[in-house]
Design a protein around this motif. Structure first.
Motif, short mmCIF file in Angstrom:
data_model
loop_
_atom_site.label_atom_id
_atom_site.label_comp_id
_atom_site.label_asym_id
_atom_site.label_seq_id
_atom_site.Cartn_x
_atom_site.Cartn_y
_atom_site.Cartn_z
N ARG A 47 0.82 -1.21 0.00
CA ARG A 47 0.00 0.00 0.00
C ARG A 47 0.86 1.27 0.00
N HIS A 48 1.94 1.23 0.76
CA HIS A 48 2.80 2.40 0.84
C HIS A 48 3.48 2.72 -0.49
N PHE A 49 3.87 1.65 -1.23
CA PHE A 49 4.61 1.85 -2.49
C PHE A 49 3.79 1.45 -3.71
N HIS A 50 2.47 1.45 -3.59
CA HIS A 50 1.62 0.95 -4.67
C HIS A 50 1.95 1.58 -6.02
N ASP A 51 2.14 2.89 -6.05
CA ASP A 51 2.38 3.59 -7.32
C ASP A 51 3.76 3.32 -7.90
N LYS A 52 4.66 2.74 -7.10
CA LYS A 52 6.03 2.47 -7.56
C LYS A 52 6.26 1.00 -7.88
N LEU A 53 5.33 0.14 -7.51
CA LEU A 53 5.52 -1.29 -7.72
C LEU A 53 5.39 -1.63 -9.20
N GLU A 54 6.14 -2.66 -9.59
CA GLU A 54 6.14 -3.09 -10.99
C GLU A 54 6.03 -4.60 -11.08
N MET A 55 5.26 -5.08 -12.05
CA MET A 55 5.10 -6.51 -12.25
C MET A 55 4.99 -6.79 -13.75
N ASP A 56 5.62 -7.88 -14.19
CA ASP A 56 5.46 -8.27 -15.58
C ASP A 56 4.19 -9.10 -15.72
N ILE A 57 3.48 -8.93 -16.82
CA ILE A 57 2.20 -9.62 -16.96
C ILE A 57 2.37 -11.13 -17.06
N SER A 58 3.58 -11.60 -17.37
CA SER A 58 3.80 -13.05 -17.39
C SER A 58 3.60 -13.65 -16.00
N ASP A 59 3.79 -12.83 -14.96
CA ASP A 59 3.59 -13.29 -13.59
C ASP A 59 2.11 -13.39 -13.23
N LYS A 60 1.24 -12.96 -14.13
CA LYS A 60 -0.20 -13.06 -13.90
C LYS A 60 -0.79 -14.30 -14.57
N PHE A 61 0.09 -15.13 -15.13
CA PHE A 61 -0.37 -16.29 -15.89
C PHE A 61 -1.23 -17.23 -15.04
N THR A 62 -0.75 -17.55 -13.83
CA THR A 62 -1.50 -18.46 -12.96
C THR A 62 -2.86 -17.88 -12.60
#
Length: 294
Positions: A47-62
């Motif tokens: 929550r504190h760093f929500h706007d700075k967090l990064e994720m690749d969409i490949s990690d959303k596969f599951t």
């Protein structure tokens, strides 16, 4: 939260994730049932760093696999069941806990949930989080909607299941779908009430005090693999004679099996969740300290 596409996944997946995740941006003083299963430090950092967090969409596969399973099964529900039943409840006159159970059957006092998981989870019989999630649903339904739930049924769809491994190993799951059931007792409601209030209290104490009062994640939270102690009969050997979970066991092996001759090499374990699955690690003081990062 920023999503990247470093591995050239289909554009349609990027569009889906962007549209879907916008609806799940964190709301102040509102937490989901599944979010409450995370360690307090992870909840606060996200929550504190929500706007700075990064994720690749490949990690959303599951997660995408799970969504597909949900959609298919929802279209073919029985007439007695309600699907995607939304719920929420207020705590401390401040925090809202929200959830959405996959299937609700009032006449059977039953909640069903569909999970994608690994065969390892089933082999370890690791259902603690499923139980807590189901109990939180049951608690909210009873105390805020007067709907009594006494039965939980979770279906685990194993994304890495192998028919070949099942045919060769009787201890391997023999079916790609595992059904976990649980009967709720009165004492379970007392336990889950303590869990909810206790977790929200810790969040309340930490959410606005980052990083001063933030508690760290435990070894269980971090999925710590544990240290190992490798015994080498001769200095310079490339392969260990045997590996132990404790230094004492390694010493006893040298004394009893190696004539008192040999050396022990400690192999430090790793925090598997932190290293491979936690999107907060770049902002986590505990992770950086454990990995000697500035």
């Amino acid at each position: 939260m920023k999503y990247t596409n470093k591995h050239n996944a289909p554009e349609a997946l990027m569009n889906y994730v962007n549209n879907e995740e916008k609806a799940h941006d964190p709301l102040e003083n509102t937490f989901s049932v599944t979010e409450l299963l995370d360690p307090v430090q992870e909840i606060v950092l996200k929550r504190h760093f929500h706007d700075k967090l990064e994720m690749d969409i490949s990690d959303k596969f599951t997660a995408l696999l799970g969504t597909g399973i949900h959609k298919v099964l929802e279209l073919n529900k029985d007439n007695e069941s309600e699907v995607e039943f939304p719920m929420e409840m207020k705590f401390f006159d401040k925090y809202t806990l929200k959830g959405r159970c996959d299937v609700l059957n009032r006449s059977k006092k039953l909640i069903e949930d569909y999970k994608t998981c690994t065969t390892s989870k089933i082999q370890k019989m690791d259902f603690a989080e499923w139980r807590l999630q189901g109990l939180m649903y049951a608690y909210i339904l009873y105390f805020n909607y007067h709907i009594e739930i006494r039965n939980l049924k979770f279906y685990g769809f194993m994304k890495d299941w192998s028919k070949i491994k099942a045919s060769k190993n009787p201890s391997y799951p023999q079916n790609p779908i595992y059904t976990w059931t649980y009967t709720i007792s009165d004492s379970d409601f007392d336990e889950i009430q303590d869990f909810i209030y206790g977790k929200l209290k810790l969040i309340d104490e930490n959410i606005n005090n980052y990083p001063v009062a933030l508690m760290g994640c435990t070894e269980d939270d971090r999925w710590y693999s544990g240290d190992e102690y490798a015994v080498f009969k001769k200095p310079g050997d490339k392969r260990a004679t045997k590996v132990f979970d404790s230094e004492q066991a390694a010493k006893e092996f040298i004394t009893n099996e190696c004539g008192g001759v040999g050396e022990i090499q400690m192999r430090k374990g790793e925090s598997v969740k932190c290293k491979y699955y936690c999107i907060c690690k770049d902002f986590c003081k505990q992770y950086k300290e454990e990995n000697n990062e500035n």
